[in-house]
Design an enzyme around this catalytic site. Structure first.
Site, short mmCIF file in Angstrom:
data_model
loop_
_atom_site.label_atom_id
_atom_site.label_comp_id
_atom_site.label_asym_id
_atom_site.label_seq_id
_atom_site.Cartn_x
_atom_site.Cartn_y
_atom_site.Cartn_z
N LYS A 105 5.47 0.24 9.16
CA LYS A 105 4.58 -0.85 9.12
C LYS A 105 4.62 -1.71 7.74
O LYS A 105 4.77 -2.91 7.83
CB LYS A 105 3.10 -0.23 8.95
CG LYS A 105 1.95 -1.14 8.32
CD LYS A 105 0.68 -0.13 8.26
CE LYS A 105 0.46 0.43 7.05
NZ LYS A 105 0.11 -0.64 5.76
N ASN A 106 5.10 -1.07 6.69
CA ASN A 106 5.19 -1.72 5.45
C ASN A 106 6.58 -2.66 5.40
O ASN A 106 6.68 -3.33 4.44
CB ASN A 106 5.10 -0.94 4.22
CG ASN A 106 3.66 -0.30 4.16
OD1 ASN A 106 2.72 -0.88 4.95
ND2 ASN A 106 3.36 0.92 3.46
N CYS A 156 -10.27 -2.37 -1.87
CA CYS A 156 -10.45 -1.55 -0.69
C CYS A 156 -10.97 -0.17 -1.20
O CYS A 156 -10.83 0.01 -2.29
CB CYS A 156 -9.50 -1.61 0.01
SG CYS A 156 -7.92 -0.96 -0.28
N ARG A 175 -7.16 -3.50 -6.38
CA ARG A 175 -5.81 -4.01 -5.88
C ARG A 175 -5.93 -5.58 -6.16
O ARG A 175 -6.12 -6.40 -5.20
CB ARG A 175 -5.92 -3.68 -4.29
CG ARG A 175 -5.67 -2.08 -4.04
CD ARG A 175 -5.54 -1.73 -2.62
NE ARG A 175 -4.09 -2.09 -2.18
CZ ARG A 175 -3.75 -1.91 -0.92
NH1 ARG A 175 -4.49 -1.44 0.02
NH2 ARG A 175 -2.59 -2.13 -0.49
N PRO A 176 -5.83 -5.82 -7.52
CA PRO A 176 -5.95 -7.20 -7.76
C PRO A 176 -4.48 -7.97 -7.26
O PRO A 176 -3.55 -7.23 -6.65
CB PRO A 176 -5.79 -7.18 -9.40
CG PRO A 176 -5.11 -5.81 -9.56
CD PRO A 176 -5.71 -4.97 -8.54
N ILE A 177 -4.60 -9.23 -7.29
CA ILE A 177 -3.19 -9.97 -7.05
C ILE A 177 -2.96 -11.00 -7.84
O ILE A 177 -2.01 -11.90 -7.68
CB ILE A 177 -3.55 -10.88 -5.59
CG1 ILE A 177 -4.75 -11.46 -5.66
CG2 ILE A 177 -3.66 -9.73 -4.16
CD1 ILE A 177 -4.68 -12.68 -4.75
N ASP A 222 1.71 6.85 -0.78
CA ASP A 222 0.99 7.18 0.46
C ASP A 222 1.28 8.32 1.19
O ASP A 222 0.83 8.69 2.28
CB ASP A 222 1.90 5.88 1.55
CG ASP A 222 1.48 4.53 1.03
OD1 ASP A 222 2.15 3.76 1.69
OD2 ASP A 222 0.74 4.30 0.32
N ARG A 247 -4.43 1.68 12.26
CA ARG A 247 -3.74 0.28 11.63
C ARG A 247 -2.26 0.82 11.24
O ARG A 247 -1.51 -0.04 10.92
CB ARG A 247 -4.57 -0.07 10.32
CG ARG A 247 -5.85 -0.62 10.48
CD ARG A 247 -6.32 -0.94 9.17
NE ARG A 247 -5.02 -1.59 8.41
CZ ARG A 247 -5.24 -1.52 7.03
NH1 ARG A 247 -6.05 -1.02 6.36
NH2 ARG A 247 -4.26 -1.89 6.38
C1 EPZ Z 1 2.05 -1.70 -0.66
O1 EPZ Z 1 0.75 -2.06 -1.21
C2 EPZ Z 1 1.74 -0.74 0.37
N1 EPZ Z 1 1.26 -1.65 1.40
C3 EPZ Z 1 0.98 0.12 0.32
O2 EPZ Z 1 0.82 0.94 1.38
C4 EPZ Z 1 1.47 1.08 -0.92
O3 EPZ Z 1 0.57 2.25 -1.22
C5 EPZ Z 1 1.96 0.54 -2.30
O4 EPZ Z 1 2.46 -0.85 -1.97
C6 EPZ Z 1 2.25 1.23 -3.19
O5 EPZ Z 1 3.67 1.50 -2.64
C7 EPZ Z 1 2.17 -2.65 2.15
O6 EPZ Z 1 3.33 -2.65 1.94
C8 EPZ Z 1 1.65 -3.40 3.18
P1 EPZ Z 1 1.20 -2.52 -5.09
P2 EPZ Z 1 0.60 -3.28 -2.47
O7 EPZ Z 1 1.31 -4.21 -5.19
O8 EPZ Z 1 1.77 -4.15 -2.27
C9 EPZ Z 1 -1.34 -3.15 -9.07
C10 EPZ Z 1 -0.37 2.06 3.30
O9 EPZ Z 1 -1.04 3.15 3.23
N2 EPZ Z 1 -1.24 -4.63 -8.78
O10 EPZ Z 1 2.57 -1.98 -5.25
O11 EPZ Z 1 -0.78 -3.70 -2.19
C11 EPZ Z 1 -2.14 -2.30 -8.10
O12 EPZ Z 1 -3.46 -2.48 -8.33
C12 EPZ Z 1 -0.57 1.20 2.15
O13 EPZ Z 1 0.59 1.91 3.98
C13 EPZ Z 1 -1.73 -5.30 -9.82
O14 EPZ Z 1 -2.31 -4.94 -10.79
O15 EPZ Z 1 0.63 -2.29 -3.65
C14 EPZ Z 1 -1.79 -1.15 -7.83
O16 EPZ Z 1 -2.29 -0.25 -9.13
C15 EPZ Z 1 -1.67 1.48 1.08
N3 EPZ Z 1 -1.75 -6.81 -9.53
C16 EPZ Z 1 -0.25 -1.12 -8.33
O17 EPZ Z 1 0.13 -2.29 -9.05
C17 EPZ Z 1 -1.09 -7.11 -8.68
O18 EPZ Z 1 -0.95 -8.51 -8.48
C18 EPZ Z 1 0.84 -1.00 -7.14
O19 EPZ Z 1 0.26 -2.00 -6.34
C19 EPZ Z 1 -0.42 -6.49 -7.72
C20 EPZ Z 1 -0.66 -4.84 -7.65
#
Ligand code: EPZ
Length: 418
Positions: free
Chosen positions: A22-23, A116, A121-123, A305, A399
């Protein structure tokens, strides 16, 4: 509401194939809009998040066909830059279309993805990087509107090794002017799969899988054919199903290298695992051993995960285990549900540390899933528990897992969904 009905006690024995990831698929589907050609994506999982991505692609003007596990996207007609909120709000990963649409159309409108159940999960890292490349972004808290007359390659250092931010910036950088260097980039295998697809489209991406990714912008990309990498979390979930039930399972269509650290911990818990280039066999001990300490980290560390399935498994292990969730600030909703099944779990350090005192057997209960991996963990716990478990689920499991009940039934698990 889905209702998963599980009768515990059967040993999990048999063979299963593992679907595409999926990811890995989600950023690759977003990447298909970067070319005006046709892309063919094999080994694509049939899951709800892919359905949403297909609806988004069609809304953007692409022609999309999904036959068996092959998804074909003709992006010639992609000319719409706004993603409807009813689609974007269904799936957080719609944020990955920002980089792709800025790359192709130099404009994108998308709703701000909320937090969620596993965290805020900030961006901010996505937005800062896109702005550094020249995007002007207006965000009223509900919608974001990004425009860029040109996108310029830039050196961008990420405060956190964010998977999504790394992917989004790669998607924006491949058609930008000049070179983008992402430092502290995420190293997950899904990043490498995205880079393989982008390079097959004619992009120039180097260093994916390391913490420095270099993208040299090109003028145009063409469609490509790609096979999605195996889903490493589904791989870990199936292995855990057998590990918790004195099982013996053979998985095909997997990449053992992607789950190396998960295998190491399963072996530490007493499992015997045989590895071949594309298959894994796990034989479980009568009783699993506890893990003194397990920390979730960015790849190549232990994947967040897989935290919930491990919490479920260690609830029935011999001894006390400690798991620390370091990636998301509230990925612990499954703990209270497991306690309803008789697990002995106490949370410490503001819900980020699980102290799990293993019990010989959990008992069935009516529980509720609050997120995708937590839902899968509760189903696994039901397979190992005494009696019947009902998992109430708002669609989270579907999902991320293609046909989980059917797969588990095919190896002896008594799992039905209503
Ligand atoms: C991806 O989410 C995966 N989703 C998640 O899988 C996975 O848990 C995660 O990476 C970590 O490996 C997909 O690939 C679709 P991150 P993502 O940005 O990209 C912080 C599942 O169950 N952060 O690596 O959203 C954030 O808050 C899902 O399949 C910021 O602070 O994860 C977190 O603490 C759940 N600012 C950390 O970074 C940002 O702009 C890692 O998040 C982005 C992230």
């Amino acid at each position: 509401m889905y209702k998963y009905r599980i009768r515990g006690g059967n040993r999990i024995r048999g063979a299963l194939g593992v679907c595409g990831g999926k990811n890995a698929a989600l950023p690759i589907l977003a990447a298909t809009v970067l070319s005006e050609g046709e892309s063919v994506i094999h080994n694509c999982p049939r899951i709800a998040d892919i359905d949403v991505s297909m609806e988004i692609l069609r809304h953007l003007g692409c022609r999309v066909d999904f036959t068996e596990n092959t998804l074909t996207v003709n992006a010639h007609g992609a000319n719409v830059s706004a993603i409807p909120s009813h689609l974007a709000c269904k799936m957080r990963s719609s944020i990955l279309f920002m980089g792709a649409l800025l790359g192709r159309l130099r404009e994108v409108r998308v709703c701000s993805p909320g937090g969620c159940n596993i965290g805020s999960r900030p961006i901010d890292l996505h937005l800062k990087g896109l702005q550094a490349m020249g995007a002007a972004i207006e965000d009223d808290g509900t919608f974001m509107h990004a425009k860029a007359s040109t996108l310029k390659g830039k050196p961008i250092s990420l405060r956190e090794a964010s998977v999504g931010a790394t992917e989004n910036l790669m998607l924006a950088a491949v058609l930008a002017d000049g070179e983008t260097i992402l430092t502290n980039a995420a190293r997950e295998p899904e990043i490498m799969d995205l880079a393989r697809f982008l390079n097959s489209m004619g992009a120039i991406v180097r260093g994916a899988g390391t913490s420095t990714v270099r993208v040299t912008g090109v003028k145009k990309l063409h469609g490509a054919t790609h096979r999605i990498m195996p889903d490493r979390i589904v791989t870990g979930t199936y292995l855990m199903a057998a590990a918790m039930n004195v099982g013996d399972i053979l998985l095909s269509g997997v990449n053992p290298h992607d789950v190396k650290i998960v295998l190491a911990y399963l072996r530490a818990m007493g499992c015997i695992i045989d590895e071949k280039p594309a298959s894994l066999r796990l034989r479980a001990p009568r009783v699993l051993s506890a893990l003194p300490y397990l920390l979730t980290e960015a790849h190549p560390g232990f994947p967040t995960d897989m935290q919930a399935p491990f919490v479920a498994a260690l609830s029935g292990a011999k001894g006390t285990s400690v798991i620390e969730e370091r990636i998301f600030e509230s990925r612990a909703a499954h703990a209270a549900e497991l306690v309803r099944m008789g697990a002995n779990i106490t949370m410490a350090a503001d819900e980020s540390v699980f102290v799990i005192k293993g019990r010989p057997r959990l008992h069935g209960a009516v529980v509720e899933s609050k997120d995708l991996r937590g839902g899968a963990a509760l189903i696994l716990a039901g397979l190992a528990a005494e009696g019947e478990t009902v998992v109430l689920d708002k669609g989270y499991v579907a999902r991320g897992y293609e046909g989980l009940p059917e797969a588990l039934r095919s190896v002896g698990g008594e799992v039905w969904v209503e």
